[in-house]
Design an enzyme around this catalytic site. Structure first.
Site, PDB file in Angstrom:
ATOM      1  N   CYS A 172       0.778  -1.333   0.080  1.00  0.00           N
ATOM      2  CA  CYS A 172      -0.629  -0.291  -0.257  1.00  0.00           C
ATOM      3  C   CYS A 172       0.686   1.472   0.277  1.00  0.00           C
ATOM      4  O   CYS A 172       0.446   2.373  -0.042  1.00  0.00           O
ATOM      5  CB  CYS A 172      -0.511  -0.145   0.741  1.00  0.00           C
ATOM      6  SG  CYS A 172      -0.059  -0.194   2.907  1.00  0.00           S
ATOM      7  N   CYS A 178      -1.955  -4.443   7.991  1.00  0.00           N
ATOM      8  CA  CYS A 178      -1.256  -4.152   8.321  1.00  0.00           C
ATOM      9  C   CYS A 178      -0.109  -4.208   9.827  1.00  0.00           C
ATOM     10  O   CYS A 178       0.712  -2.744  10.094  1.00  0.00           O
ATOM     11  CB  CYS A 178      -2.318  -3.136   8.630  1.00  0.00           C
ATOM     12  SG  CYS A 178      -3.574  -3.064   6.919  1.00  0.00           S
TER      13      CYS A 178
END
Ligand code: FES
Length: 124
Positions: free
Chosen positions: A34, A103
């Site tokens: 990302c 994440c």
């Protein structure tokens, strides 16, 4: 996407934000999936993480996991801090949506890099 109350709390009121000046160890990581980035700096006294701060340019989950890892490892020895896994972080946050689990890698990796950096400096 539904985040737990704990994730939202750490996202809205992140703990230990910033950068330690003249840190004993620094860890920089980026998430290739990302493009989010995180820096963790640590201060170590007598083999204990006496202070830790983070700067994260990223999503709510990245910020919440950074904040949580700082709370989990502050006051721990280097060896015990290295035992904290991304699963521990997620568990303490009350879970993350499956699409956001990656994440949590950032925080664990940034801490490990900061500790590696600290150990390298010690051996110089
Ligand atoms: Fe990038 Fe969460 S989407 S770390």
């Amino acid at each position: 996407m539904v985040y737990s109350d704990t994730v939202m709390d750490h996202f809205k009121n992140p703990r230990n934000v910033g950068e330690i000046k003249d840190a004993d160890g620094t860890g920089n990581v980026g998430n290739p999936m990302c493009g989010d980035m995180m820096t963790i700096t640590i201060e170590v006294k007598d083999n204990v993480i006496s202070d830790i701060k983070f700067k994260t340019f990223g999503c709510a989950a990245a910020i919440a996991t950074s904040s949580m890892i700082t709370e989990l490892v502050k006051g721990l020895t280097i060896e015990d801090a290295l035992k904290i896994t991304k699963d521990d972080i997620v568990e303490n946050l009350g879970g993350l949506p499956p699409i956001k689990l990656h994440c949590s890698n950032l925080a664990a990796d940034a801490l490990k890099k900061a500790i590696d950096d600290y150990r390298e400096k010690l051996n110089k």
